[in-house]
Design an enzyme around this catalytic site. Structure first.
Site, PDB file in Angstrom:
ATOM      1  CG  ASP A  20      -2.000   1.157   1.128  1.00 57.59           C
ATOM      2  OD1 ASP A  20      -2.495   1.437  -0.101  1.00 57.59           O
ATOM      3  OD2 ASP A  20      -2.513   1.477   2.143  1.00 57.59           O
ATOM      4  CG  HIS A  37      -0.835   2.338  -9.168  1.00 58.94           C
ATOM      5  ND1 HIS A  37      -0.804   1.896  -8.049  1.00 58.94           N
ATOM      6  CD2 HIS A  37      -1.907   2.750  -9.582  1.00 58.94           C
ATOM      7  CE1 HIS A  37      -1.978   2.299  -7.451  1.00 58.94           C
ATOM      8  NE2 HIS A  37      -2.572   2.781  -8.535  1.00 58.94           N
ATOM      9  CG  LEU A 131       8.930 -17.183  -3.925  1.00 57.91           C
ATOM     10  CD1 LEU A 131       8.929 -17.307  -2.302  1.00 57.91           C
ATOM     11  CD2 LEU A 131       9.251 -15.894  -4.228  1.00 57.91           C
TER      12      LEU A 131
END
Ligand code: IPE
Ligand code: IPE
Ligand code: MG
Length: 253
Positions: A20, A37, A131
């Site tokens: 965020d 973004h 991962l």
């Protein structure tokens, strides 16, 4: 979704992140939110690198919430473009590095071109084990729980399941990320101390960590601070400190 015992190595097995602060990062620079973004996408790579380096086995990132569809059309459009670009650019390299990519959330809400790329990324990387990268996109924790309830109800209605068979384990097997241990550590950047409809079921006993750092400004030192804090915490899962410390420390009542 496995519960205790907690791992002794003190490195989280599974890290969940609310990325965020992109919009505020851009606004501070008098730039449009979309620039934030874009910068945020770079921070995702940094976070993945960090997990690979530390041997964290699973990373779940909140990229776009069910509620984020309600943002202004141009911002949603910019995010979709970025999403498509990232899928086109990053997947091959992630695959090379042994990352298994999975998406959680309501995929049907995305345009078909994006959905196709998501499917391809999952299929290409399905065999990787280094991962597990889960990308929560069009995801909502309440929607996740409601979908699990619906699927169980369908099984009951079809006579495949009896209501008394529904327990935590069965319910947990129908929510997102059911194949992974629950997140050990949750990080939210951007300074707000809330969950914002992220993994509601899965975060029941997760350690929460918040930082003022805005997502695009993320660095490895900040992530390391979260890990250090996590390593210092005592996870009790409802038990007493003495019980958690082991039998030699237990004092009878
Ligand atoms: C997080 O950053 C990214 C998404 C929600 C898609 P924000 O866009 O929420 O940034 P702030 O919180 O407005 O600064
Ligand atoms: C949560 O951030 C969702 C993502 C980071 C993708 P928001 O910015 O949407 O959360 P609120 O609105 O501040 O709670
Ligand atoms: Mg935000």
């Amino acid at each position: 979704m496995a519960t205790p015992p907690p791992e002794p190595g003190r490195i989280p097995r599974h890290l969940a992140v609310i990325m965020d602060g992109n919009g505020r990062w851009a606004q501070q620079r008098h730039r449009p939110r979309a620039i934030g973004h874009r910068a945020g996408a770079r921070a995702v790579n940094l976070c993945i690198d960090f997990c690979l380096e530390k041997g964290i086995g699973a990373l779940t990132v909140f990229a776009f919430s069910s509620e984020n569809w309600g943002r202004p059309e141009d911002e949603v459009g910019a995010l979709m473009k970025l999403f498509m670009n990232a899928l086109e650019r990053e997947v091959a390299e992630l695959h090379r590095r042994g990352v298994r990519i999975a998406f959680i959330g309501e995929r049907e809400r995305f345009a078909s071109a994006i959905r196709a790329r998501m499917d391809q990324a999952e299929a290409l990387t399905a065999g990787n084990t280094r991962l597990a990268l889960n990308i929560a996109a069009s995801y909502g924790g309440r929607q996740d729980i409601a979908a699990a309830a619906r699927s169980l109800a369908e099984d009951v209605a079809a006579g495949r399941l009896r209501p008394e068979q529904i327990d935590e384990a069965l319910f947990g097997s129908r929510v997102a990320l059911s194949g992974l241990p629950a997140p050990d550590l949750f990080i939210r950047t951007g300074g707000d101390c809330r969950i914002s409809n992220f993994l509601l079921w899965q975060l029941a006993y997760t350690e929460l960590w918040f930082t003022e750092t805005l997502w695009p400004a993320l660095d490895a030192a900040t992530l390391q601070r979260a890990l250090d804090d996590y390593a210092s915490r005592e996870r009790r899962f409802g038990l007493t400190g003495a019980q958690v410390a082991g039998p030699q420390h237990e004092v009878s009542a």
